[in-house]
Design a protein around this motif. Structure first.
Motif, short mmCIF file in Angstrom:
data_model
loop_
_atom_site.label_atom_id
_atom_site.label_comp_id
_atom_site.label_asym_id
_atom_site.label_seq_id
_atom_site.Cartn_x
_atom_site.Cartn_y
_atom_site.Cartn_z
N ARG A 45 -24.46 0.61 -2.51
CA ARG A 45 -23.75 0.17 -1.32
C ARG A 45 -23.25 -1.27 -1.47
NH1 ARG A 45 -28.05 2.72 3.06
NH2 ARG A 45 -27.12 4.82 3.20
N SER A 46 -24.07 -2.12 -2.04
CA SER A 46 -23.66 -3.52 -2.24
C SER A 46 -22.45 -3.60 -3.16
CB SER A 46 -24.81 -4.33 -2.82
OG SER A 46 -25.90 -4.38 -1.93
N GLN A 47 -22.49 -2.86 -4.27
CA GLN A 47 -21.37 -2.89 -5.21
C GLN A 47 -20.11 -2.28 -4.61
OE1 GLN A 47 -21.16 -4.31 -8.24
NE2 GLN A 47 -23.21 -5.14 -7.95
N LEU A 48 -20.26 -1.24 -3.82
CA LEU A 48 -19.10 -0.64 -3.17
C LEU A 48 -18.46 -1.60 -2.18
CD1 LEU A 48 -20.32 3.03 -2.53
CD2 LEU A 48 -18.69 2.24 -4.25
N THR A 49 -19.29 -2.32 -1.43
CA THR A 49 -18.77 -3.30 -0.48
C THR A 49 -17.95 -4.36 -1.20
OG1 THR A 49 -20.62 -2.93 1.04
CG2 THR A 49 -19.39 -4.99 1.27
N TRP A 50 -18.46 -4.88 -2.32
CA TRP A 50 -17.74 -5.90 -3.09
C TRP A 50 -16.48 -5.33 -3.72
CZ3 TRP A 50 -18.00 -10.95 -3.01
CH2 TRP A 50 -19.16 -11.56 -2.54
N SER A 51 -16.41 -4.01 -3.87
CA SER A 51 -15.22 -3.38 -4.46
C SER A 51 -14.21 -2.95 -3.40
CB SER A 51 -15.64 -2.16 -5.30
OG SER A 51 -16.47 -2.55 -6.36
N GLY A 52 -14.44 -3.32 -2.13
CA GLY A 52 -13.48 -3.04 -1.08
C GLY A 52 -13.72 -1.76 -0.30
N PHE A 53 -14.84 -1.08 -0.55
CA PHE A 53 -15.13 0.15 0.17
C PHE A 53 -15.80 -0.14 1.52
CE2 PHE A 53 -14.56 1.78 -4.04
CZ PHE A 53 -14.19 3.11 -3.90
N GLY A 54 -15.62 0.81 2.43
CA GLY A 54 -16.33 0.80 3.70
C GLY A 54 -16.93 2.16 3.95
N PRO A 55 -18.01 2.25 4.75
CA PRO A 55 -18.69 3.53 4.99
C PRO A 55 -17.97 4.38 6.03
CG PRO A 55 -19.82 1.77 6.17
CD PRO A 55 -18.69 1.12 5.42
N LEU A 56 -17.25 5.40 5.55
CA LEU A 56 -16.55 6.29 6.46
C LEU A 56 -17.55 7.16 7.23
CD1 LEU A 56 -13.73 7.23 7.36
CD2 LEU A 56 -13.80 8.92 5.52
N PHE A 57 -18.48 7.75 6.51
CA PHE A 57 -19.62 8.49 7.07
C PHE A 57 -20.82 8.21 6.18
CE2 PHE A 57 -15.95 11.22 8.28
CZ PHE A 57 -16.09 11.11 9.67
N ASN A 58 -21.99 8.67 6.57
CA ASN A 58 -23.17 8.51 5.75
C ASN A 58 -22.97 9.23 4.42
OD1 ASN A 58 -25.79 7.83 5.01
ND2 ASN A 58 -26.64 9.72 5.84
N GLY A 59 -23.02 8.46 3.32
CA GLY A 59 -22.84 9.05 2.00
C GLY A 59 -21.40 9.25 1.59
N LEU A 60 -20.43 8.84 2.42
CA LEU A 60 -19.01 8.95 2.09
C LEU A 60 -18.32 7.63 2.39
CD1 LEU A 60 -16.68 10.76 1.14
CD2 LEU A 60 -16.27 11.35 3.54
N TRP A 61 -17.83 6.99 1.33
CA TRP A 61 -17.20 5.67 1.45
C TRP A 61 -15.73 5.77 1.09
CZ3 TRP A 61 -19.98 0.61 1.62
CH2 TRP A 61 -21.30 0.76 2.07
N TRP A 104 0.84 -1.20 0.00
CA TRP A 104 0.00 0.00 0.00
C TRP A 104 0.87 1.25 0.00
CZ3 TRP A 104 -1.62 3.28 4.43
CH2 TRP A 104 -2.68 4.12 4.10
N ASP A 105 0.54 2.22 -0.87
CA ASP A 105 1.35 3.43 -0.99
C ASP A 105 0.76 4.62 -0.24
OD1 ASP A 105 -0.83 4.11 -2.51
OD2 ASP A 105 0.28 4.47 -4.36
N GLY A 106 -0.26 4.39 0.58
CA GLY A 106 -0.86 5.47 1.35
C GLY A 106 -2.04 6.15 0.68
N THR A 107 -2.38 5.71 -0.54
CA THR A 107 -3.49 6.33 -1.27
C THR A 107 -4.82 5.71 -0.87
OG1 THR A 107 -2.06 6.75 -3.17
CG2 THR A 107 -4.44 6.81 -3.56
N TRP A 108 -5.83 6.59 -0.70
CA TRP A 108 -7.20 6.15 -0.47
C TRP A 108 -8.08 6.66 -1.60
CZ3 TRP A 108 -8.19 3.01 3.67
CH2 TRP A 108 -7.25 3.01 4.72
N THR A 109 -9.12 5.93 -1.89
CA THR A 109 -10.16 6.40 -2.80
C THR A 109 -11.38 6.77 -1.98
OG1 THR A 109 -9.40 5.01 -4.62
CG2 THR A 109 -11.65 5.83 -4.75
N LEU A 110 -11.83 8.01 -2.13
CA LEU A 110 -13.03 8.50 -1.44
C LEU A 110 -14.16 8.64 -2.45
CD1 LEU A 110 -11.54 11.29 0.84
CD2 LEU A 110 -12.55 9.13 1.60
N LEU A 111 -15.32 8.13 -2.09
CA LEU A 111 -16.49 8.22 -2.96
C LEU A 111 -17.66 8.78 -2.16
CD1 LEU A 111 -17.80 5.72 -5.57
CD2 LEU A 111 -19.36 6.53 -3.81
N GLY A 112 -18.17 9.91 -2.62
CA GLY A 112 -19.32 10.53 -1.98
C GLY A 112 -20.53 10.45 -2.89
#
Length: 275
Positions: free
Chosen positions: A121-137, A98-106
């Motif tokens: 939300r289902s597709q984001l979960t399968w793509s490795g995302f987690g819910p940082l805040f409501n509406g921001l993964w 890991w190079d320290g980069t994050w992907t943020l999706l709102g």
């Protein structure tokens, strides 16, 4: 041998095809598939239904040879199987690069769009995302979600950014609050517990073929649910690496016997160009 959950016939079928057909330019006789799946406890009707559904979903194509029906891969199934093979054998279960980069999706969707929100939300979960805040993964590394968002028809409602954490940010705590680490750890530990004894024991050849089929299918289901979080920010006793060692050791031990069985049980013919 059973996994932490029931393994669906289509998941087993994809593993079977990845093992026996992918990269060989061949088609496999339906009777051979029925025979192997019967040894895995799946009845003939369920196997035939799975083959038919996969043809309908453009994951398989039919090829008749005399009175026998054979099945081969399509471009779509080849892409799916190559992706699975890469996830198992190249990407691996432990993220040490890991190079320290994050992907943020709102995203912001109308309140009435409950189905679209669920699908995203289902597709984001399968793509490795987690819910940082409501509406921001958030997901580790650079994740290209453009095709996913476009397929759902949500391009106008989604914003994607690349980011790095600020100095002093407690990334370990953020990870614990965003992803269900205990569930993922349980999956790895459960896998290792179910398969460790096969590091020393050996079945007969026919059983080895079915065991390897189940082994790979179960392992792929686990690693595909793993967001591959940076190992330096995970608990020191994170069980992914021991589980992966068990997987590779058991796979290596089963493979000679499994290949012996496949040579004896499978009827394969060269694939003809479709169309």
């Amino acid at each position: 041998m059973t996994g932490e959950e029931s393994l669906r016939p289509q998941s087993l079928m994809l593993t079977f095809l990845g093992d026996q057909v992918l990269g060989r330019d061949v088609c496999v006789y339906s009777g051979s598939v029925i025979d192997v799946f019967a040894r895995a406890g799946i009845g003939e009707q369920a196997t035939r239904s799975t083959l038919t559904r996969m043809v309908g979903r453009d994951l398989l194509r039919r090829q008749r040879e005399g009175r026998r029906m054979y099945f081969g891969l399509t471009e779509r199934s080849e892409a799916v199987l190559h992706d699975g093979a890469q996830r198992i054998w190249q990407t691996g279960a432990v993220n040490r690069r890991w190079d320290g980069t994050w992907t943020l999706l709102g995203f912001s969707l109308p309140e009435s769009w409950q189905r679209q929100r669920h699908d995203l939300r289902s597709q984001l979960t399968w793509s490795g995302f987690g819910p940082l805040f409501n509406g921001l993964w958030i997901a580790p590394a650079e994740v290209d979600v453009s095709a996913l968002v476009a397929e759902l028809g949500l391009s106008a409602h989604v914003k994607v950014f690349r980011a790095h954490a600020d100095t002093g940010m407690d990334i370990g705590r953020m990870i614990e609050e965003t992803w269900e680490l205990s569930e993922l750890a349980d999956r790895y530990q459960g896998f290792a517990g179910r398969w460790q004894h096969w590091e020393d024991d050996l079945p007969d050849a026919d059983d080895a073929l079915v065991l390897r089929l189940r082994l790979q299918t179960e392992w792929l289901q686990i690693v595909r649910r793993d967001p591959r979080l940076p190992v330096e920010h995970l608990p020191a006793d994170w069980p992914a690496e021991p589980a992966e060692k068990t997987f590779r050791t058991v796979h290596e031990r089963l493979s000679p016997l499994a290949e012996e069985a496949s040579e004896r049980l499978l009827d394969l013919v060269p694939a003809r160009q479709s169309g």
